[in-house]
Write an enzyme that holds these catalytic residues in place. Structure first.
Site, PDB file in Angstrom:
ATOM      1  CG  ASP A 232     -12.244 102.261   1.507  1.00 37.23           C
ATOM      2  OD1 ASP A 232     -11.932 103.349   2.033  1.00 37.23           O
ATOM      3  OD2 ASP A 232     -12.607 102.161   0.320  1.00 37.23           O
TER       4      ASP A 232
ATOM      5  CG  ASP B 147     -10.069 107.165   2.970  1.00 35.73           C
ATOM      6  OD1 ASP B 147      -8.951 107.032   2.441  1.00 35.73           O
ATOM      7  OD2 ASP B 147     -11.104 107.402   2.324  1.00 35.73           O
ATOM      8  CD  GLU B 148      -7.807 103.176  -0.098  1.00 39.55           C
ATOM      9  OE1 GLU B 148      -8.128 101.997  -0.360  1.00 39.55           O
ATOM     10  OE2 GLU B 148      -7.831 104.096  -0.938  1.00 39.55           O
TER      11      GLU B 148
END
Length: 353
Positions: free
Chosen positions: A8, A102-103
């Site tokens: 993350d 983003d993850e």
């Protein structure tokens, strides 16, 4: 036993802005358009100290942190950085399940670098992100996706936390039930009414009682309380839809939506260029001033071949909104869906040629 890593990125959009503009470093940065209708896309850790959070109304963020620097989002730049991050992932495994820009989950039960452990893979990825992209990421390492995701949040920012199988129950027992995936405020209140506040108390209630109260979801809750999650990393999840939307500063009649629809359709078309498949359906989304949601869609004989073609169809869909002329709209969105392979599309078209 699987070895799963959840990566993350830390305050991703805000961190990219701080990286690219040195004057923003160390300052409370809020990625959002200013205005009463805007919401926060991301907040730097400096802004989070004031209580600013993603999805918060921008006007509230401004009240909480008067010194915040508001930066309009630049999603094309964030997507480019996200691609670079995934290239780093791909050096270690092909089993990657992105959740957002983003993850992502990574299955590193075996890894390309032949590193000795999943923890070593996570640390190697974090080091590469720091050295090559000047950004930080947090990692969670566990035997399944559920635990790995909880772990990645445990030592944020810029941390790595490992939940070993033999420690999973001890780790989960004291946690508040709200930490479980899918347990929102409503479900948490229902569980508290049953005297359940922690994961240990949830487990003690038993599978039968939980299933009696909540059906299949109760069974799933019991499994999570025991650290059980059999869902595999799905590295080939196909794109279902791509869209862009905007909330207006003031409500507008449908006759004044043309400019916004044009801009959003162009933005959606640009985003779809990374998708190898063809989108067959155009979707127009609207929200009225009284928060009523409407969608209108069209699957033309030939899918749009350009941004201009998408704009034309999206504008035409406005004519299918049969509401009084006095209706005002607070939000509009333009999307593409119904993705299929190009070969499949060609075969379908040849059948009806």
């Amino acid at each position: 036993m699987r070895k799963i890593v959840h990566i993350d990125m830390d305050a991703f959009y805000a961190s990219v802005e701080q990286r690219d503009d040195p004057s923003l470093r160390g300052r409370p940065v809020v990625v959002a358009w200013r205005g009463a209708r805007s919401v926060v896309c991301a907040a730097s850790y400096e802004a989070r100290r004031y209580g600013v959070r993603s999805a918060m109304p921008a006007i509230r963020a401004e009240r909480l942190c008067p010194d915040a620097v508001f930066v309009p989002p630049d999603f094309s730049r964030y997507r480019a950085v996200s691609r670079a991050v995934r290239e780093i992932f791909a050096r270690h495994t092909d089993r990657i399940e992105p959740l957002s820009l983003d993850e992502a989950y990574l299955d590193v039960t075996s890894n390309k670098q032949e590193l000795p452990s999943a923890t070593a893979v996570a640390q190697s990825i974090r080091a590469s992100i720091r050295e090559e992209l000047a950004l930080t990421a947090s990692a969670g390492v566990a035997a399944n996706k559920f635990l790995a995701k909880i772990a990645s949040d445990w030592r944020k920012p810029d941390g790595c936390f490992v939940i070993r199988p033999e420690h999973a129950l001890d780790f989960l027992t004291p946690l508040q039930v709200g930490r479980l995936h899918g347990v929102g405020k409503v479900m948490e209140a229902r569980l508290q009414a049953l005297g359940v506040n922690t994961v240990g108390e949830l487990r003690a209630l038993g599978a039968g009682a939980l299933e009696g109260h909540f059906g299949r979801w109760g069974k799933r809750l019991f499994e999570l309380s025991c650290g059980i999650d059999e869902h595999a990393v799905e590295s080939e999840r196909p794109t279902q839809s791509i869209s862009s939307e905007d909330t207006f500063a003031a409500d507008l009649p449908i006759t004044e939506l043309g400019e916004a629809i044009t801009q959003l359709a162009t933005r959606t078309w640009t985003s779809a260029q990374d998708e190898p498949r063809v989108a067959r359906t155009v979707v127009l989304k609207l929200k009225t001033s009284d928060f009523r949601n409407l969608t209108r869609s069209l699957t033309p004989p030939q899918p749009p071949a350009s941004a201009a073609g998408l704009v034309e169809i999206a504008l035409a869909l406005c004519a299918r909104v049969e509401l009084p002329p006095s209706t005002r709209f607070r939000l509009v969105g333009v999307g593409l869906s119904g993705f299929c392979d190009r070969d499949q599309m060609a075969a379908q078209q040849s059948l009806f040629a």
